[in-house]
Motif scaffolding. Structure first.
Motif, PDB file in Angstrom:
ATOM      1  N   GLN A   1       1.662  -2.484  -4.672  1.00 16.45           N
ATOM      2  CA  GLN A   1       2.047  -1.402  -3.764  1.00 16.45           C
ATOM      3  C   GLN A   1       0.870  -0.473  -3.480  1.00 16.45           C
ATOM      4  O   GLN A   1       0.617  -0.111  -2.324  1.00 16.45           O
TER       5      GLN A   1
ATOM      6  N   GLY B   1       3.730  -5.022  -9.753  1.00 15.01           N
ATOM      7  CA  GLY B   1       4.335  -4.409  -8.578  1.00 15.01           C
ATOM      8  C   GLY B   1       3.680  -3.096  -8.200  1.00 15.01           C
ATOM      9  O   GLY B   1       3.408  -2.823  -7.019  1.00 15.01           O
TER      10      GLY B   1
ATOM     11  N   PHE C   1       8.761  -2.462  -4.739  1.00 16.31           N
ATOM     12  CA  PHE C   1       7.775  -3.315  -5.404  1.00 16.31           C
ATOM     13  C   PHE C   1       8.137  -3.347  -6.890  1.00 16.31           C
ATOM     14  O   PHE C   1       7.918  -2.374  -7.606  1.00 16.31           O
TER      15      PHE C   1
ATOM     16  N   LEU D   1       8.752  -9.080  -5.170  1.00 13.39           N
ATOM     17  CA  LEU D   1       8.795  -9.502  -6.570  1.00 13.39           C
ATOM     18  C   LEU D   1       7.535 -10.311  -6.886  1.00 13.39           C
ATOM     19  O   LEU D   1       7.535 -11.541  -6.852  1.00 13.39           O
TER      20      LEU D   1
ATOM     21  N   ASN E   1       7.961  -4.538 -10.861  1.00 16.90           N
ATOM     22  CA  ASN E   1       7.076  -5.077 -11.887  1.00 16.90           C
ATOM     23  C   ASN E   1       7.803  -6.225 -12.577  1.00 16.90           C
ATOM     24  O   ASN E   1       8.964  -6.078 -12.975  1.00 16.90           O
TER      25      ASN E   1
END
Length: 384
Positions: free
Chosen positions: A169, A165, A195, A156, A197
């Motif tokens: 990633q 995110g 991951f 996060l 956002n």
């Protein structure tokens, strides 16, 4: 099952945002945490802060400001953090925690946190040395977790980047691929590591030494839903949404845009160096100018996207935040990188409204863009 959070970044923002939320969730009986805070860099000035985390009595967060038209003030002893470690000095301990005990990862590593160091490019990334960059460290820790069969993980990120995110990633995958990582590990990063956002919003005005912070009442942590994502805890300030864009637009084109309008006035009218947002808005003429921007140009632009009511409500909250009697937010700080901020906050707003097929008049905002060349004197003044 562990619910430990590994937090990369020691910032006062996270202390008064995510860490406080986790504390309040734990106080409400939710099984989440504790948090291990990781100093990503080897900065000597942060060493005392790292050592101060984890005291049983917690650290103080003071909430002061205006909420629903009333002054509020409260002090909380945050006890969700059970320790701080240095990625450089405690790498072996961090690897073990990350592989065996982590359920969630939180980060706030600053504007340049996702930059990829040349030291981390290529096959030396997984050679056993401690990577230089945050992204390199995260990639190496994920590889160690995968090798230890540590299972799924949720990341996060809280950096103020659009689609943070997705960007994080991709940065991890890029470094891992360049290092010749096993295809099975790359699949793990894509399929087992979520991951998210996210968007964070809270003004944290000052630190308390060695750890702690003073913050405004308003707070938001908006997290975009995606397959496999489960919120780590429930909290009134945490929102799970299918679409982050409305939250991003409100913050960028009302709160941040308003700051930039005020900074432009401050730069061009040679106002006091240490003037704050609150003091600036005590000038009735300047307040009227900001209200005109909001009422005549900004809210109609949101209305074109069907967000009139949300924009009006957010303007009201924003003005309360600007008027916070306990918040000394220097306009000089806001005025840094002014030309870039005009483009991102005002130019992008007008472009966004134009996507609806309308061409907003917006004479005030367009005039501000037209005169955006800032003299060297003004730029140096903002940096002083």
């Amino acid at each position: 099952m562990s619910t430990r959070i590994i937090q990369f970044g020691t910032s006062r923002f996270l202390q008064a945002h995510v860490d406080l939320f986790v504390h309040e969730a734990r106080e409400a009986g939710q099984a989440i945490g504790p948090i291990t805070i990781v100093q990503v860099s080897g900065s000597a000035e942060r060493a005392g802060r790292v050592a101060a985390f984890g005291h049983p009595q917690g650290y103080p967060v003071i909430i002061r400001g205006i909420e629903a038209g009333r002054k509020v003030g409260r002090r909380i002893s945050v006890t969700s953090v059970d320790g701080g470690i240095s990625a450089l000095a405690d790498w072996a301990k961090l690897k073990a925690l990350f592989a065996n005990d982590a359920a969630f990862v939180v980060s706030n590593t600053g504007d340049r946190g996702y930059e990829l160091s040349t030291d981390d490019r290529g096959d030396t990334l997984f050679s056993g040395r401690i990577p230089t960059s945050f992204v390199g460290k995260l990639a190496a820790l994920l590889l160690h977790r995968w090798q230890a069969q540590g299972g799924p993980l949720t990341v996060l990120p809280c950096e103020l980047l659009n689609r943070n995110g997705d960007i994080l990633q991709q940065a991890v995958l890029t470094l891992a691929a360049e290092a010749g990582a096993d295809e099975a590990f790359l699949r793990y990063v894509v399929t087992e590591v979520v991951f998210a956002n996210t968007l964070v919003d809270r003004i944290v005005s000052e630190p308390i030494e060695p750890v702690g912070a003073v913050a405004e009442p308003y707070a938001l942590w908006a997290i975009e839903a995606k397959p496999g994502l489960t919120l780590p805890f429930d909290h009134p300030s945490v929102v799970l949404t299918n679409d982050l864009e409305p939250y991003e637009r409100l913050k960028l084109h009302i709160l941040n845009l308003g700051h930039t309008v005020l900074a432009d006035i401050w730069l061009r009218e040679d106002r006091t160096q240490d003037e704050t947002v609150r003091v600036l808005l005590q000038d009735a003429a300047i307040r009227d100018r900001l209200l005109a921007v909001y009422g005549q140009e900004v809210v109609p632009g949101f209305a074109a996207h069907g967000m009139a009511d949300a924009a009006k409500a957010y303007v009201e909250v924003t003005l309360e935040r600007f008027d916070n009697p306990f918040l000394d937010h220097r306009v000089a700080d806001i005025a840094q990188n002014h030309v870039v901020k005009i483009e991102r906050r005002i130019g992008a707003f007008l472009d966004w409204v134009a996507e609806t097929g309308t061409t907003p008049a917006a004479p005030i905002l367009r005039g501000l863009i037209a005169g955006q060349t800032v003299t060297r004197h003004e730029t140096e003044r903002a940096k002083a």
